[in-house]
Design an enzyme around this catalytic site. Structure first.
Site, PDB file in Angstrom:
ATOM      1  CE  LYS A   1      -1.527   2.720   0.402  1.00  0.00           C
ATOM      2  NZ  LYS A   1      -1.850   2.287  -0.913  1.00  0.00           N
TER       3      LYS A   1
ATOM      4  CB  CYS B   1      -6.188  -0.884   0.703  1.00  0.00           C
ATOM      5  SG  CYS B   1      -5.255  -1.737  -0.561  1.00  0.00           S
TER       6      CYS B   1
END
Ligand code: SAJ
Length: 429
Positions: free
Chosen positions: A205, A259
């Site tokens: 991720k 993010c």
């Protein structure tokens, strides 16, 4: 169909809970914030995400999604809580993950599966979550399942991506991975791939988001170099991307959101090998300075000028302002650059007058101006978010209302020829 408890009803947890419920699961959504629980109960969502209102209403009306005031027993526990970033230490705060884990440990039964979706440094599931859950007396991978399955959805397109994106599941042994895969299989159309262990899934991720951040940094640096050569960046990138193995991303005012500007630092929690990654972060954070350089080319001295920043959201058609490049630009225009030697402290009285407008954002903690007030008497407009509303701005009408017709388009959404024909001086990134 299973009973699922979703912990954390934010940008990820809420749509996931609604999709699970609409796929037939019995879902209890829990959030520590009572107001959030109430808004879910009333199907009154506070998140600007296309289709979410309708999906949530269906899920609540069907009775399959309920907002729980207490954490209850469930076949699956899905942890979707935030991991806030500490700017000083450049480390994530894991307190919400810890709290959710402790709450799950209280109700954990043999045969249950716990899945962490929150973005965390590699090793968190095995080294931090596992021992707390095992305080229940049960063993991970044997008595209960424990897996990491990172969320990968793009704000603005969450509902489609929840179903369509490929997922990666890394569990502690097959007793963890198999039930987790089964849950995702019930609502995901994309491929579900398994990782060797939770740490691999966590790592994957982070490198996905870091890949994007580093590549945007190259696009941003390309824009600055192209500017030095008086080359049109967008034309150059478009031509370069005609090569079968070249695919540059788009330069812009910087990289925002919760993010991309943050996850690269999570890689550094347990590794000293980061070199390119922090450099890319610096390049992306430096884009406000470049936008200011373009404004100076148009206006000369910025002192006393009125500058209207159009876009407080971190990207187009969302209401999320976390790490917004538009707001960073407004701050830097008002306060000057923040350097270690000359830390700025507040608005400079003789600096430019900066106003910010955003049709998608309603946040009382951010000072925003309506469109008419923002543009009237302005000396320059700066587009910092590619909202649909900005694409259709009429330069002829705007020229009449502004003091001096200047525009900087950092998102390439304006047809600059039209703006120049209307009398504007224009720059774009
Ligand atoms: N941006 C550019 N140039 C580009 C693309 C984006 O400057 O070519 C900027 C955007 O304007 C924005 C920022 O980057 O300020 C981030 O936007 P984004 O659309 O690239 O990504 P996010 O932060 O909305 O979502 C990302 C996605 N990750 C990847 O694409 C690898 C999403 O799939 C993740 O689920 C999400 O992070 C997350 O939650 O981790």
């Amino acid at each position: 169909m299973s009973r699922v408890c979703v912990h954390g009803l934010g940008y990820i947890g809420l749509p996931t809970a609604a999709v699970l419920a609409n796929s037939g699961h019995e879902v209890a959504g829990y959030d520590t914030d009572r107001a959030v629980r109430d808004s879910v109960r009333n199907a009154d969502v506070q998140i600007d995400e296309p289709g979410l209102d309708e999906l949530l209403r269906q899920a609540v009306e069907s009775g399959r999604l309920t907002a729980a005031d207490e954490i209850a027993e469930a076949r699956y526990h899905l942890i979707c809580v935030p991991t806030p970033f500490d700017e000083e230490t450049r480390r994530p705060g894991l307190e919400y993950v810890d709290a959710a884990t402790e709450a799950v440990a209280e109700v954990l039964r043999e045969g249950d599966t716990v899945i962490l979706e929150s973005t965390v440094p590699p090793g968190t599931t095995e080294e931090r979550v596992r021992p707390v859950l095992e305080e229940s007396g049960l063993e991970a991978g044997t008595d209960f399942g424990l897996a990491h399955c990172p969320e990968t959805v793009l704000p603005g397109n969450i509902l489609a991506e929840l179903r369509e994106n490929n997922r990666i599941v890394g569990g502690i042994g097959p007793e963890s991975t198999e039930p987790a895969v089964e849950l995702y299989d019930s609502f995901v159309d994309g491929a579900i791939r398994t990782a060797e262990d939770p740490t691999t899934a966590e790592f994957v991720k982070l490198i996905q988001n870091t890949f994007r951040d580093v590549n945007i940094a190259f696009a941003n640096e390309t824009a600055r170099i192209a500017h030095d050569y008086d080359v049109d960046t967008r034309e150059a990138i478009d031509l370069a991307n005609g090569h079968p193995r070249v695919d540059l991303l788009s330069p812009g005012p910087g990289v925002g959101g919760h993010c991309l500007p943050i996850d690269p630092w999570f890689l550094g929690v347990g590794s000293d090998s980061l070199d390119l990654v922090p450099t890319a972060r610096r390049v992306n954070d430096g884009m406000s300075a470049f936008v200011i350089e373009l404004l100076r080319e148009l206006l000369g001295d910025l002192d006393g000028a009125k500058i209207a920043v159009l876009g407080a959201a971190y990207k187009g058609n969302v209401d999320d302002t976390r790490k917004s490049p538009g707001l960073a630009l407004a701050r830097e225009l008002r306060e000057g650059p923040k350097t270690p030697l000359a830390a700025a402290d507040g608005e400079r009285p003789d600096g430019p007058r900066v106003v910010v407008h955003d049709p998608h954002v309603e946040d009382p903690s951010i000072e925003l101006t309506d469109f008419d007030t923002a543009v009237s008497g302005a000396d320059a407009l700066v587009i910092t978010a590619d909202h649909d509303e900005f694409e259709t701005l009429d330069p002829r009408a705007l020229r009449e209302r502004m003091s001096t017709p200047n525009v900087v388009d950092t998102k390439q959404i304006l047809r600059l020829r039209r703006w120049r024909d209307a009398g504007f001086s224009a720059r774009r990134i």
